[in-house]
Design an enzyme around this catalytic site. Structure first.
Site, PDB file in Angstrom:
ATOM      1  N   GLY A 130      22.654  56.469  30.916  1.00 36.23           N
ATOM      2  CA  GLY A 130      22.513  57.192  32.184  1.00 36.23           C
ATOM      3  C   GLY A 130      22.624  58.682  31.970  1.00 36.23           C
ATOM      4  O   GLY A 130      22.537  59.164  30.842  1.00 36.23           O
ATOM      5  N   ASN A 131      22.796  59.436  33.037  1.00 39.48           N
ATOM      6  CA  ASN A 131      23.011  60.870  32.913  1.00 39.48           C
ATOM      7  C   ASN A 131      23.948  61.352  34.022  1.00 39.48           C
ATOM      8  O   ASN A 131      24.348  60.580  34.885  1.00 39.48           O
ATOM      9  CB  ASN A 131      21.681  61.634  32.906  1.00 39.48           C
ATOM     10  CG  ASN A 131      20.916  61.432  34.199  1.00 39.48           C
ATOM     11  OD1 ASN A 131      21.364  61.831  35.270  1.00 39.48           O
ATOM     12  ND2 ASN A 131      19.756  60.783  34.112  1.00 39.48           N
ATOM     13  N   HIS A 132      24.282  62.637  34.000  1.00 38.59           N
ATOM     14  CA  HIS A 132      25.327  63.157  34.897  1.00 38.59           C
ATOM     15  C   HIS A 132      24.823  63.548  36.283  1.00 38.59           C
ATOM     16  O   HIS A 132      25.562  64.140  37.059  1.00 38.59           O
ATOM     17  CB  HIS A 132      25.989  64.388  34.262  1.00 38.59           C
ATOM     18  CG  HIS A 132      26.855  64.033  33.092  1.00 38.59           C
ATOM     19  ND1 HIS A 132      27.944  63.215  33.221  1.00 38.59           N
ATOM     20  CD2 HIS A 132      26.778  64.388  31.790  1.00 38.59           C
ATOM     21  CE1 HIS A 132      28.520  63.083  32.030  1.00 38.59           C
ATOM     22  NE2 HIS A 132      27.822  63.776  31.150  1.00 38.59           N
ATOM     23  N   SER A 133      23.579  63.274  36.609  1.00 33.55           N
ATOM     24  CA  SER A 133      23.073  63.699  37.919  1.00 33.55           C
ATOM     25  C   SER A 133      23.928  63.097  39.044  1.00 33.55           C
ATOM     26  O   SER A 133      24.197  61.894  39.063  1.00 33.55           O
ATOM     27  CB  SER A 133      21.625  63.252  38.085  1.00 33.55           C
ATOM     28  OG  SER A 133      21.253  63.398  39.441  1.00 33.55           O
ATOM     29  N   ALA A 181      16.806  62.746  38.336  1.00 31.49           N
ATOM     30  CA  ALA A 181      16.919  62.958  36.890  1.00 31.49           C
ATOM     31  C   ALA A 181      16.600  61.612  36.229  1.00 31.49           C
ATOM     32  O   ALA A 181      17.500  60.814  35.947  1.00 31.49           O
ATOM     33  CB  ALA A 181      18.324  63.423  36.544  1.00 31.49           C
TER      34      ALA A 181
END
Ligand code: CTP
Length: 403
Positions: free
Chosen positions: A212-215, A280
């Site tokens: 995943g990512n930090h969005s 994102a």
């Protein structure tokens, strides 16, 4: 959430038997999330008490220019009340008050406030049927409409006199619905449909793990709320996030992976006027998803990744009349990279944020953007809260739609 949420509604009550419905109207506005203040004609206090209205509105109720009870605050300022209001609603509006409003007579606080108010004014007449039909009353209705005031017509039924006909004050819930619909109709994005993508995507590795990512999804959700407040119908395709957007005009489609986001975006794209892709999206995903939890039997683990579909580029390829807006998060050579994406993905606008700028990016509450138009215009904005940034982006879109 109602379009009236957070708005200041000033209610004007004049002296008719229908004033007994005024407390219900105050409650209906409060239920819609509005702040309510009440101004009354002196005679209307014979029909409904200021104490009831003050208790329900949680604000002092005024009916005279002078406040005998508080020597520190003697003057009930009609100008201040008029300027406080986002909407002034005279309900019930009697034949007498309407006639005075139409002629500019100013012999009580309600009328002085009416003359001072710069906001939209609604009036909901209530009177006996013959008074309602009298040419002089009709003349007041028509004159007030030429001032830009909006009439909420009385309904038909049994009247206080026992006669049956038109003259009943519209029901409080209907008055609120009427005003909400009227406000909506005049908003710049009324009648427009907007597709938004927001948040991160999660790409499964096995049943319990993902890439995943930090969005946070905050930027996209702020755009959704701002667009709905401007009257747009919003389809918000959102990856996993804690953000909330309770609004009657926002329909949230929750998704998890890039593929699901791709499918949802394509499902709605043909039906919208505007698409803003702020998500994102993961650029890569595991080629194979393990069906069982991966055990740590080896000292290293190699995952083979494959590219996800570029949702924005795929919409750029099929777009017809939609205004298509993308985001670009860059670390270097920002302007050139963003311009390249604008062209390559066939966009109308691209919103650039640089990770070089403090306070910009997808985790915090602020953002600093540059909007690049395919026509060549480039506008730099200051560091602002994401809700303000959302308004800036939508203003550019509204200008472009009206150009
Ligand atoms: N985007 C998308 N689908 C993807 C990847 C990105 O819709 N699979 C969209 C994003 O929502 C954003 C824009 O494309 O509006 C730009 O994303 P970004 O990651 O900055 O650009 P990329 O084209 O992926 O290029 P790169 O990562 O190489 O900078």
């Amino acid at each position: 959430m109602s379009i009236l949420s957070g708005k200041n509604v000033l209610m004007g009550i004049s002296a008719g038997i229908a004033a007994y419905k005024a407390p219900f109207l105050v409650r209906a506005f409060i239920k819609a999330g509005a702040n309510v203040k009440v101004v009354m004609t002196p005679a209307s206090k014979d029909f409904v008490t200021p104490l009831t209205l003050s208790t329900l509105s949680k604000n002092p109720v005024h009916s005279t220019f002078y406040n005998d009870e508080d020597e520190n605050d003697l003057w009930n300022n009609h100008v201040e009340l008029g300027l406080w209001a986002n909407y002034f609603v005279v309900a019930p509006a009697t034949a007498n008050t309407l006639s005075k409003m139409a002629s500019g007579t100013c012999d009580n606080l309600l009328l002085a406030t009416y003359l001072s108010a710069k906001c939209p004014v609604y009036f909901a007449p209530a009177m006996d049927l013959d008074m309602y039909k009298h040419p002089s009353t009709i003349n007041s209705f028509e004159t007030l409409k030429t001032y830009g005031n909006v009439m909420i017509p009385a309904t038909s039924g049994e009247l206080a006199s026992g006669l049956i006909g038109q003259g009943r004050l519209a029901e409080p819930e209907d008055i609120v619905r009427f005003i909400e619909a009227d406000i909506l109709k005049h908003l710049p994005l009324y009648g427009k449909k907007l597709l938004l993508t927001a948040g991160p995507t999660y790409e499964a590795i096995d049943p319990v793990r993902f890439i995943g990512n930090h969005s946070s999804g905050k930027m996209g959700f702020e755009i959704a709320k701002a667009a709905a407040n401007l009257g747009a119908e919003v389809i918000l395709v959102s990856g996993p996030t804690h953000q909330k957007a309770p609004h009657s005009l926002i329909n949230i489609i929750p998704v998890t992976s890039a593929q699901q986001m791709y499918e949802a975006a394509h499902k709605y794209f043909n039906s919208v006027n505007i698409a803003i892709l702020s998500a994102a999206v993961a650029d890569f995903r595991p080629k194979d998803i393990a069906s069982q939890k991966i055990k740590k039997k080896d000292s290293t683990l190699t995952l083979e990744l494959e590219k996800t579909k570029d949702i924005l580029a795929s919409l750029g390829q099929i777009k017809s009349n939609q205004l298509l807006v993308g985001f670009a998060l860059e670390t270097n050579n920002e302007l050139e990279n963003a311009k390249g994406k604008l062209k390559k993905k066939n966009l109308d606008l691209i919103v650039l944020n640089s990770l070089q700028d403090k306070g910009a990016g997808f985790k915090g509450d602020t953002n600093k953007i540059t909007i690049i138009d395919k026509d060549g215009a480039i506008v730099n904005y200051e560091l602002k809260s994401k809700s303000e940034v959302a308004k800036d982006i939508l203003n550019v879109i509204i200008k472009k739609l009206n150009a």
